[in-house]
Write a protein that holds these residues in place. Structure first.
Motif, mmCIF file in Angstrom:
data_model
loop_
_atom_site.group_PDB
_atom_site.id
_atom_site.type_symbol
_atom_site.label_atom_id
_atom_site.label_comp_id
_atom_site.label_asym_id
_atom_site.label_seq_id
_atom_site.Cartn_x
_atom_site.Cartn_y
_atom_site.Cartn_z
ATOM 1 N N LEU A 59 86.674 38.278 28.261
ATOM 2 C CA LEU A 59 85.606 37.944 27.319
ATOM 3 C C LEU A 59 84.959 39.226 26.795
ATOM 4 C CD1 LEU A 59 83.517 34.966 28.782
ATOM 5 C CD2 LEU A 59 84.847 34.985 26.678
ATOM 6 N N GLY A 60 84.873 39.364 25.495
ATOM 7 C CA GLY A 60 84.157 40.484 24.901
ATOM 8 C C GLY A 60 82.794 40.020 24.423
ATOM 9 N N ILE A 61 81.746 40.757 24.782
ATOM 10 C CA ILE A 61 80.382 40.406 24.405
ATOM 11 C C ILE A 61 79.785 41.541 23.583
ATOM 12 C CG2 ILE A 61 78.103 39.702 25.208
ATOM 13 C CD1 ILE A 61 80.222 37.756 26.079
ATOM 14 N N SER A 62 79.308 41.229 22.382
ATOM 15 C CA SER A 62 78.688 42.248 21.539
ATOM 16 C C SER A 62 77.421 41.680 20.917
ATOM 17 C CB SER A 62 79.653 42.720 20.453
ATOM 18 O OG SER A 62 79.113 43.815 19.738
ATOM 19 N N GLY A 63 76.622 42.561 20.371
ATOM 20 C CA GLY A 63 75.367 42.175 19.739
ATOM 21 C C GLY A 63 74.464 43.387 19.623
ATOM 22 N N VAL A 64 73.499 43.310 18.743
ATOM 23 C CA VAL A 64 72.609 44.446 18.514
ATOM 24 C C VAL A 64 71.745 44.704 19.749
ATOM 25 C CG1 VAL A 64 72.531 44.084 16.034
ATOM 26 C CG2 VAL A 64 70.851 42.950 17.496
ATOM 27 N N GLN A 177 73.503 36.763 18.692
ATOM 28 C CA GLN A 177 72.588 36.946 17.575
ATOM 29 C C GLN A 177 71.188 36.498 17.983
ATOM 30 O OE1 GLN A 177 74.080 38.953 15.374
ATOM 31 N NE2 GLN A 177 74.083 37.643 13.569
ATOM 32 N N LEU A 178 70.207 36.972 17.228
ATOM 33 C CA LEU A 178 68.818 36.600 17.476
ATOM 34 C C LEU A 178 68.311 35.635 16.400
ATOM 35 C CD1 LEU A 178 67.312 40.094 18.337
ATOM 36 C CD2 LEU A 178 67.428 38.156 19.901
ATOM 37 N N PRO A 179 67.394 34.739 16.753
ATOM 38 C CA PRO A 179 66.708 33.985 15.703
ATOM 39 C C PRO A 179 65.904 34.955 14.840
ATOM 40 C CG PRO A 179 66.281 33.049 17.886
ATOM 41 C CD PRO A 179 66.937 34.374 18.097
ATOM 42 N N VAL A 200 76.661 33.156 19.492
ATOM 43 C CA VAL A 200 75.613 32.583 20.339
ATOM 44 C C VAL A 200 74.253 33.056 19.851
ATOM 45 C CG1 VAL A 200 74.634 32.538 22.660
ATOM 46 C CG2 VAL A 200 77.105 32.414 22.355
ATOM 47 N N ILE A 201 73.376 32.111 19.534
ATOM 48 C CA ILE A 201 71.994 32.439 19.190
ATOM 49 C C ILE A 201 71.216 32.484 20.504
ATOM 50 C CG2 ILE A 201 69.988 31.853 17.788
ATOM 51 C CD1 ILE A 201 72.520 32.276 16.162
ATOM 52 N N ALA A 210 63.532 28.526 14.255
ATOM 53 C CA ALA A 210 64.242 29.696 13.727
ATOM 54 C C ALA A 210 65.679 29.737 14.245
ATOM 55 C CB ALA A 210 63.504 30.975 14.118
ATOM 56 N N ALA A 211 65.865 29.389 15.512
ATOM 57 C CA ALA A 211 67.209 29.362 16.092
ATOM 58 C C ALA A 211 68.076 28.318 15.404
ATOM 59 C CB ALA A 211 67.121 29.085 17.586
ATOM 60 N N THR A 212 67.493 27.173 15.097
ATOM 61 C CA THR A 212 68.231 26.109 14.410
ATOM 62 C C THR A 212 68.638 26.551 13.006
ATOM 63 O OG1 THR A 212 67.028 24.436 15.683
ATOM 64 C CG2 THR A 212 68.161 23.702 13.685
ATOM 65 N N ARG A 213 67.705 27.218 12.299
ATOM 66 C CA ARG A 213 68.026 27.726 10.957
ATOM 67 C C ARG A 213 69.137 28.766 11.023
ATOM 68 N NH1 ARG A 213 62.393 27.885 10.383
ATOM 69 N NH2 ARG A 213 62.434 30.153 10.696
ATOM 70 N N ALA A 214 69.039 29.680 12.005
ATOM 71 C CA ALA A 214 70.059 30.720 12.153
ATOM 72 C C ALA A 214 71.424 30.104 12.453
ATOM 73 C CB ALA A 214 69.655 31.680 13.267
#
Length: 336
Positions: A59-64, A177-179, A200-201, A210-214
Motif C-alpha cells: 500500500l502506498g500512502i501519500s498526501g500533503v 486529502q483534507l476537507p 481518502v478524505i 466540507a468533507a462531503t463536498r470534497a
C-alpha cells in the motif's frame, strides 16, 4: 554466500521476534550503504531473500503535510493487527537541502504501533531522491515481505502533486486529502490525483459538510479522468477497478473497516482481471531500468577522464564561457 550473510538471511526468514527485527534492521542498513563491499553483500543477500518475497499487499500512502498520514497509518496498522495481519511501515522523511539531515520521527508519531511486536516501522531519509521515496525503498519492501509481513505500507514524503514514485512500487496507491483543501479546480489537477486508486478524505469529523463536498468534487474529478484519461480507469468497464473516494477520521479510528473493505475489493478485482500481476511485472522492469540509470550516473562521475575534465568545464559553465549543454556533451563524449 558468506556465513554472515547466511546467518542474516536465516534470521530474517526466522520466527517473529526481537532477533528477526534486528536482522531486518541490519539488512536494510546494509542495503542503504553506499560502500562497494556492502553493495556486493547486499545484492547477494537480496537474491537469497527474493524467493520468499512477493506475498504481501503493498500500500502506498501519500498526501500533503498535515493531512494526517502518520495518524492514519498507525490507526490502520493497529486495526489490521487486530485482524491478524503483520504490518510493516516504510516511512520516508524529507532530507534537508541545507544540512542534508532528516528528523526520522515517524516512530515517535506512531508510538502505539511501534511498540507492537507484530509491526515493524523503518524511517528512512529521502536523501535527495525525487518522487517521495528513498532510493532503497523497493529493496526494504522485499526484505519485509520475506520476513512474513503480509501488509507493507509505504508512506511518502508528501510535498506536493509530484509524489508519483510510490505508485510505481505498490499494488494500491492511496491519496489522503483534507476537507476544505481547495476548490473544484484543485480536484481536477493532473499528476498525483489521477494516479490514485483510492482517495481518502481524512479528518472528516472536523467538518462533516466540507468533507462531503470534497468527496463529491473529487468523485466527479475521478469520473472525468476515467472518461478522458487513463484507460485503466475507464468507467464503462465493470471488470476494472473504479477509483473511489471515502471519508474517515484516523484520529477517532472511524471508517477503517470501510477502508479495508475497499482495499480488499480492489485486490480481489485486480487479481481476477490479471492487472495485479501485470502491475508488479511492469514495476520490476521499471525498477531494473531505474537502477541502470543510477548505476550509469555513478560510473560517469567516477570515470577518470570525466573527473579530470569536470573542474575546468564546471568553471567555464559558471563564468559563461561554455554553455551547460555543450559542457555536458563534451563530458559524455569523454565517458564514451
Amino acid at each position: 554466500m558468506s556465513l554472515s550473510n547466511q546467518a542474516l538471511a536465516d534470521a530474517v526468514l526466522g520466527p517473529p521476534g526481537p532477533a528477526q527485527r534486528r536482522a531486518i534492521a541490519k539488512t536494510i542498513t546494509l542495503l542503504e550503504s553506499t560502500r562497494a563491499d556492502h553493495r556486493a553483500r547486499a545484492d547477494e543477500l537480496l537474491n537469497a531473500l527474493l524467493p520468499h518475497s512477493g506475498k504481501s499487499l503493498r500500500l502506498g500512502i501519500s498526501g500533503v503535510p498535515g493531512v494526517g498520514k502518520s495518524t492514519f497509518i498507525e490507526a490502520l496498522g493497529l486495526f489490521l493487527i487486530n485482524q491478524g495481519h503483520r504490518v510493516a511501515v516504510l516511512a520516508v522523511d524529507p532530507s534537508s537541502s541545507v544540512s542534508g539531515g532528516s528528523i526520522l520521527g515517524d516512530k515517535t508519531r506512531m508510538e502505539q504501533l511501534s511498540a507492537d511486536e507484530r509491526a515493524y516501522i523503518r524511517p528512512s531519509p529521502s536523501s535527495g531522491t525525487l518522487g517521495g521515496v528513498a532510493e532503497k525503498t523497493r529493496e526494504a519492501l522485499l526484505v519485509c515481505e520475506a520476513a512474513g509481513y503480509d501488509v507493507v505500507i509505504i508512506e511518502t514524503v508528501g510535498v506536493g502533486q509530484s509524489e508519483t514514485a510510490v505508485a510505481n512500487m505498490t499494488d494500491m496507491f492511496v491519496l489522503l486529502q483534507l476537507p476544505n483543501a481547495g476548490d473544484d479546480l484543485q480536484a481536477i489537477k493532473k499528476g498525483v490525483m489521477e494516479l490514485a486508486d483510492l482517495v481518502v478524505i481524512n479528518k472528516a469529523d472536523i467538518d462533516v459538510h466540507a468533507a462531503t463536498r470534497a468527496r463529491a468534487q473529487i468523485t466527479s474529478a475521478l469520473r472525468l479522468f476515467g472518461q478522458h484519461g487513463d484507460p485503466h480507469h475507464a468507467a464503462h468497464d465493470q471488470a476494472l477497478w473504479q477509483p473511489q473516494v471515502l471519508q474517515l477520521s484516523a484520529l477517532k479510528a472511524q471508517g477503517l473497516p470501510e477502508f479495508w473493505a475497499a482495499v480488499s475489493r480492489y485486490r480481489e478485482l485486480q487479481g481476477a482481471n490479471g492487472r495485479f500481476a501485470a502491475r508488479r511485472h511492469n514495476q520490476d522492469q521499471a525498477w531494473m531500468w531505474e537502477r541502470i540509470d543510477a548505476g550509469l550516473k555513478q560510473r560517469f562521475r567516477q570515470h577518470p577522464a570525466v573527473q579530470a575534465a569536470l573542474p575546468v568545464l564546471s568553471q567555464q559553465v559558471r563564468t559563461g564561457e561554455v554553455a551547460a549543454s555543450v559542457a555536458a556533451r563534451r563530458l559524455l563524449e569523454l565517458f564514451n
